[in-house]
Design a protein around this motif. Sequence first.
Motif, PDB file in Angstrom:
ATOM      1  N   ALA A  10      11.347   8.107  -1.049  1.00 41.35           N
ATOM      2  CA  ALA A  10      10.376   8.295  -2.120  1.00 41.35           C
ATOM      3  C   ALA A  10      10.609   7.330  -3.266  1.00 41.35           C
ATOM      4  CB  ALA A  10      10.440   9.732  -2.640  1.00 41.35           C
ATOM      5  N   SER A  11      11.843   6.926  -3.458  1.00 43.03           N
ATOM      6  CA  SER A  11      12.149   6.068  -4.590  1.00 43.03           C
ATOM      7  C   SER A  11      12.049   4.589  -4.255  1.00 43.03           C
ATOM      8  CB  SER A  11      13.568   6.368  -5.100  1.00 43.03           C
ATOM      9  OG  SER A  11      14.518   6.083  -4.092  1.00 43.03           O
ATOM     10  N   THR A  12      12.026   4.228  -2.936  1.00 42.28           N
ATOM     11  CA  THR A  12      12.064   2.811  -2.577  1.00 42.28           C
ATOM     12  C   THR A  12      10.855   2.324  -1.813  1.00 42.28           C
ATOM     13  OG1 THR A  12      13.265   3.297  -0.530  1.00 42.28           O
ATOM     14  CG2 THR A  12      14.585   2.846  -2.496  1.00 42.28           C
ATOM     15  N   ASN A  13      10.122   3.205  -1.125  1.00 41.89           N
ATOM     16  CA  ASN A  13       9.014   2.763  -0.283  1.00 41.89           C
ATOM     17  C   ASN A  13       7.682   2.793  -1.008  1.00 41.89           C
ATOM     18  OD1 ASN A  13      10.127   2.071   2.264  1.00 41.89           O
ATOM     19  ND2 ASN A  13      10.562   4.232   2.625  1.00 41.89           N
ATOM     20  N   ALA A  20       0.327  -3.194   2.618  1.00 44.35           N
ATOM     21  CA  ALA A  20      -0.831  -2.318   2.815  1.00 44.35           C
ATOM     22  C   ALA A  20      -0.454  -0.903   2.407  1.00 44.35           C
ATOM     23  CB  ALA A  20      -1.266  -2.355   4.268  1.00 44.35           C
ATOM     24  N   GLU A  21      -1.434  -0.143   1.951  1.00 41.49           N
ATOM     25  CA  GLU A  21      -1.185   1.225   1.503  1.00 41.49           C
ATOM     26  C   GLU A  21      -2.166   2.181   2.166  1.00 41.49           C
ATOM     27  OE1 GLU A  21      -1.451   1.299  -2.717  1.00 41.49           O
ATOM     28  OE2 GLU A  21       0.455   0.228  -3.021  1.00 41.49           O
ATOM     29  N   PHE A  22      -1.695   3.399   2.407  1.00 40.06           N
ATOM     30  CA  PHE A  22      -2.579   4.468   2.836  1.00 40.06           C
ATOM     31  C   PHE A  22      -3.357   4.975   1.627  1.00 40.06           C
ATOM     32  CE2 PHE A  22       0.720   5.150   6.260  1.00 40.06           C
ATOM     33  CZ  PHE A  22      -0.106   4.776   7.310  1.00 40.06           C
ATOM     34  N   ARG A  23      -4.668   5.115   1.778  1.00 37.59           N
ATOM     35  CA  ARG A  23      -5.484   5.625   0.681  1.00 37.59           C
ATOM     36  C   ARG A  23      -5.357   7.133   0.582  1.00 37.59           C
ATOM     37  NH1 ARG A  23     -10.969   2.093   1.504  1.00 37.59           N
ATOM     38  NH2 ARG A  23     -10.933   3.123   3.508  1.00 37.59           N
ATOM     39  N   VAL A  53       5.208   9.388   2.177  1.00 36.06           N
ATOM     40  CA  VAL A  53       6.005   8.181   2.390  1.00 36.06           C
ATOM     41  C   VAL A  53       7.345   8.541   3.012  1.00 36.06           C
ATOM     42  CG1 VAL A  53       7.239   6.310   1.233  1.00 36.06           C
ATOM     43  CG2 VAL A  53       4.891   6.826   0.588  1.00 36.06           C
ATOM     44  N   ALA A  54       7.943   9.618   2.528  1.00 34.43           N
ATOM     45  CA  ALA A  54       9.263  10.004   3.020  1.00 34.43           C
ATOM     46  C   ALA A  54       9.232  10.362   4.500  1.00 34.43           C
ATOM     47  CB  ALA A  54       9.782  11.190   2.206  1.00 34.43           C
ATOM     48  N   PHE A  55       8.199  11.065   4.930  1.00 29.57           N
ATOM     49  CA  PHE A  55       8.129  11.502   6.327  1.00 29.57           C
ATOM     50  C   PHE A  55       7.473  10.482   7.245  1.00 29.57           C
ATOM     51  CE2 PHE A  55       8.885  15.715   4.499  1.00 29.57           C
ATOM     52  CZ  PHE A  55       9.730  16.276   5.450  1.00 29.57           C
ATOM     53  N   PHE A  56       6.463   9.759   6.737  1.00 31.07           N
ATOM     54  CA  PHE A  56       5.644   8.916   7.611  1.00 31.07           C
ATOM     55  C   PHE A  56       5.769   7.424   7.326  1.00 31.07           C
ATOM     56  CE2 PHE A  56       3.648  13.080   7.594  1.00 31.07           C
ATOM     57  CZ  PHE A  56       3.392  13.289   8.940  1.00 31.07           C
ATOM     58  N   GLY A  57       6.429   7.042   6.238  1.00 29.05           N
ATOM     59  CA  GLY A  57       6.534   5.639   5.914  1.00 29.05           C
ATOM     60  C   GLY A  57       5.225   5.082   5.391  1.00 29.05           C
ATOM     61  N   PRO A  62       6.038   2.137   9.425  1.00 26.11           N
ATOM     62  CA  PRO A  62       5.811   3.541   9.791  1.00 26.11           C
ATOM     63  C   PRO A  62       7.108   4.226  10.191  1.00 26.11           C
ATOM     64  CG  PRO A  62       5.226   2.132  11.620  1.00 26.11           C
ATOM     65  CD  PRO A  62       5.573   1.214  10.479  1.00 26.11           C
ATOM     66  N   ARG A  63       7.088   5.536  10.103  1.00 28.32           N
ATOM     67  CA  ARG A  63       8.275   6.314  10.453  1.00 28.32           C
ATOM     68  C   ARG A  63       7.847   7.538  11.255  1.00 28.32           C
ATOM     69  NH1 ARG A  63      10.266   6.961   5.620  1.00 28.32           N
ATOM     70  NH2 ARG A  63      11.702   5.209   5.833  1.00 28.32           N
ATOM     71  N   VAL A  64       8.587   7.837  12.318  1.00 30.31           N
ATOM     72  CA  VAL A  64       8.383   9.078  13.064  1.00 30.31           C
ATOM     73  C   VAL A  64       9.074  10.203  12.299  1.00 30.31           C
ATOM     74  CG1 VAL A  64       8.841  10.334  15.191  1.00 30.31           C
ATOM     75  CG2 VAL A  64       8.246   7.908  15.286  1.00 30.31           C
ATOM     76  N   PRO A  65       8.358  11.241  11.892  1.00 28.47           N
ATOM     77  CA  PRO A  65       9.002  12.351  11.182  1.00 28.47           C
ATOM     78  C   PRO A  65      10.085  13.003  12.034  1.00 28.47           C
ATOM     79  CG  PRO A  65       6.619  12.488  10.974  1.00 28.47           C
ATOM     80  CD  PRO A  65       6.901  11.436  12.006  1.00 28.47           C
ATOM     81  N   GLN A  66      11.250  13.177  11.456  1.00 25.62           N
ATOM     82  CA  GLN A  66      12.367  13.822  12.154  1.00 25.62           C
ATOM     83  C   GLN A  66      12.429  15.277  11.699  1.00 25.62           C
ATOM     84  OE1 GLN A  66      14.059  11.958  14.519  1.00 25.62           O
ATOM     85  NE2 GLN A  66      12.469  10.474  13.960  1.00 25.62           N
ATOM     86  N   VAL A  67      11.757  16.139  12.454  1.00 31.18           N
ATOM     87  CA  VAL A  67      11.619  17.531  12.007  1.00 31.18           C
ATOM     88  C   VAL A  67      12.064  18.543  13.052  1.00 31.18           C
ATOM     89  CG1 VAL A  67       9.764  17.037  10.356  1.00 31.18           C
ATOM     90  CG2 VAL A  67       9.188  17.512  12.743  1.00 31.18           C
TER      91      VAL A  67
END
Length: 414
Positions: A10-13, A20-23, A53-57, A62-67
């Motif tokens: 959350a603090s770096t991404n 590019a950003e997700f709207r 951002v923390a879960f999905f990048g 992109p990031r696979v959520p580790q849940v």
Amino acid sequence: MLILAIAASASTNGCSTNEAEFRQNLVYVKAQEKTLKSEINPRQLQDVDNVLVAFFGTPDDPRVPQVGDETADLLSQSRLEMAAGAVSSNEQGKPQGLYREHCAHCHGVTGDGAGPTAEFLNPYPRDYRMGVFKFKSTPKGEKPTHEDLRQILVNGIPGTAMPSFKLLPEDELESLIQYVQYLAIRGEVERALIYECANELDRDDRLVDFDAAETDRETYNEQVEYVTSIVADTMQRWVDAESKAVPVPARPEPADLAASIAHGRELFYGPIANCVKCHGDSALGDGQKNDFDDWTKDWTVKIGIDPNKAESGEEIEHFIAAGAFEPRNIHPRNLRQGVYRGGRRPLDLYWRVKNGIDGTPMPGVLMKPEGAGPDAQGLSPADLWDLINYVRQLPYEELSETGLRKPNFQRDRL
């Protein structure tokens, strides 16, 4: 470790203006605010973005959520990386940025169905963020299976701007399938978090206070655990879909095809199947024409706006300014053209009629319970195949070929 990773993400991404950003789903935010008759705290909406951002990048990372273990195999990090980012290739010559190369111009980088060409297409491209897909083997309310999404990519959707990607290599198809799932899951989680902020939290509460990671670890842990459960539940529904495909019984070879078609015609106009209500007396799709799909109803009908009324125009314009498209009525299929968006195979039509079409007014037909007697309400599997036989022959009737006359269906239905 997960908690620390979320705080760091959350603090770096998502901070670079070059990426590019997700709207943000401002249309859904505005719909919730209209229901509440007050604005959602902007700090809570920032919390939503930080959690995503923390879960999905991000679109470039992109990031696979580790849940949890049960959802661990749903998405592959390497597949997402192949589909995400700018169009390019890696050192081994493998393509990257497949989604932006093939899909984003219609579906948008965010998967919101609002790419640069979207407004000019009819129907509009699919907005994945509700997690709702029309053409699938599972019942209404369930997610599509992996194979359902593959069929759409391979075959395209006839009668729309969605093309076939059959010529893509298998690994590229697989990457695009998983990236569509990723965008849909991310969009569903975003909606769930916005709803949480609007309806469950007090205005001054925080969804996840990342600044409290060091000062109030207990509260922070509880917040992270709760949003993790939302992500896990969303992903689990996609995992569960693989076991919910509706089995299709063998299509019988009727001893008398003409009799099967005649019986199917009776069902088409009869009170149980009642296809005539929307598809019309002539099956030209000229029955009910004033309804809307669920993507439009989500920000209109559900919150008290009637897009069919001129006086709703000002409210509609506010939503269009937030990113919505002009509402369009959803028209029933003209069955005489022989163009079936969900596929023309008999099993495709079986699923459409039995399951209905998710996100649309098309309901699933009432089926008789297994083992029910002859007087039970609903259709039997044999009835359903008769109905499909009738629908499949409609394009070959004289009315379909000439369009010059309309038989008296009221007179000779039976």
